[in-house]
Design an enzyme around this catalytic site. Sequence first.
Site, PDB file in Angstrom:
ATOM      1  N   ARG A 180     128.874  83.145  29.599  1.00  0.00           N
ATOM      2  CA  ARG A 180     128.786  83.315  28.145  1.00  0.00           C
ATOM      3  C   ARG A 180     129.526  82.180  27.447  1.00  0.00           C
ATOM      4  O   ARG A 180     129.024  81.597  26.485  1.00  0.00           O
ATOM      5  CB  ARG A 180     129.356  84.672  27.726  1.00  0.00           C
ATOM      6  CG  ARG A 180     128.596  85.858  28.270  1.00  0.00           C
ATOM      7  CD  ARG A 180     129.250  87.178  27.913  1.00  0.00           C
ATOM      8  NE  ARG A 180     129.147  87.485  26.488  1.00  0.00           N
ATOM      9  CZ  ARG A 180     129.726  88.536  25.916  1.00  0.00           C
ATOM     10  NH1 ARG A 180     130.460  89.362  26.646  1.00  0.00           N
ATOM     11  NH2 ARG A 180     129.576  88.754  24.620  1.00  0.00           N
ATOM     12  N   CYS A 239     137.643  87.728  22.646  1.00  0.00           N
ATOM     13  CA  CYS A 239     136.580  88.052  23.605  1.00  0.00           C
ATOM     14  C   CYS A 239     135.264  88.081  22.835  1.00  0.00           C
ATOM     15  O   CYS A 239     135.000  87.183  22.051  1.00  0.00           O
ATOM     16  CB  CYS A 239     136.878  89.398  24.280  1.00  0.00           C
ATOM     17  SG  CYS A 239     137.147  90.759  23.111  1.00  0.00           S
TER      18      CYS A 239
END
Length: 281
Positions: A180, A239
């Site tokens: 990611r 995050c």
Amino acid sequence: MSVSPIINATELLTIYKTENILLVDASNGPNTRLNYESKHLEGAIFADANTQLATIETDVAIGGRHPLPSIEDFSKTLGDFGITPQTWVVVYDDKNGANAAARFWWMLRAIGHEKVQVLNGGIQAAEKIGFPVNSEPVSIAKTEKYPCTTWQWPLVSIDEVENVAQLHSHKVIDVREAYRYNGESEPIDLIAGHIPGAINFPFTENLDENGLFLAPEVVKEKYNAILEKSSTENTIVHCGSGITACHTLLTMYSAGFTIPKLYVGSWSEWSRNNKPIATNQ
């Protein structure tokens, strides 16, 4: 009475009936409420990460996917859980403590609540040693709103992150999976990639092969190498939506670091605000 941030399942098993401990299942993800109703640690109540540990807005660009609730709302939620400043809370989830259990721990500590611990290894570790589980409904003795007025632990806004992310004096740690961060694909948010200047250190690096937290001395070595000469006061952790970042904050705090800053909006907010995006493609 102060308690360590993390409690092992064997210790919890020996004290949970003799001490006045409130167990909280903070598992998050598809069907977690149903999963809780079909199986939870004996006596555990359920905390909903989407409705009780966050106030989800229609526009995710403002605050990300899991913004913190207002202090007033959180105060009422804690009262609804029966939590007072004297309550000993042990919180767990179904992802080795690596998900919303750490978020609830951060939220409680951030309002000044001292007696809260995360169960090392989550429900899986407890089941492995024979901790009683059942599907029995748990009654909650509601109480008054929890007395709190502000988040006492450091938070940063999207603008603050942008101002310092590329400074040598600061560290922005992205705890998402490497694919990611690298920009290979994005399973949840709209765009893959990362905040320019942020370094990637996935939260899974905090755990051993059994899904348990690494020993404090190992954690210290890892994070000292990452921080280099930066202080934790100049360190920001994020995050996807401000939940798993708390796992890294918990890990660092348990190893003796001063708590770094939390960017709650995280990638879910950053990637929706026309901010610069970096990839390693």
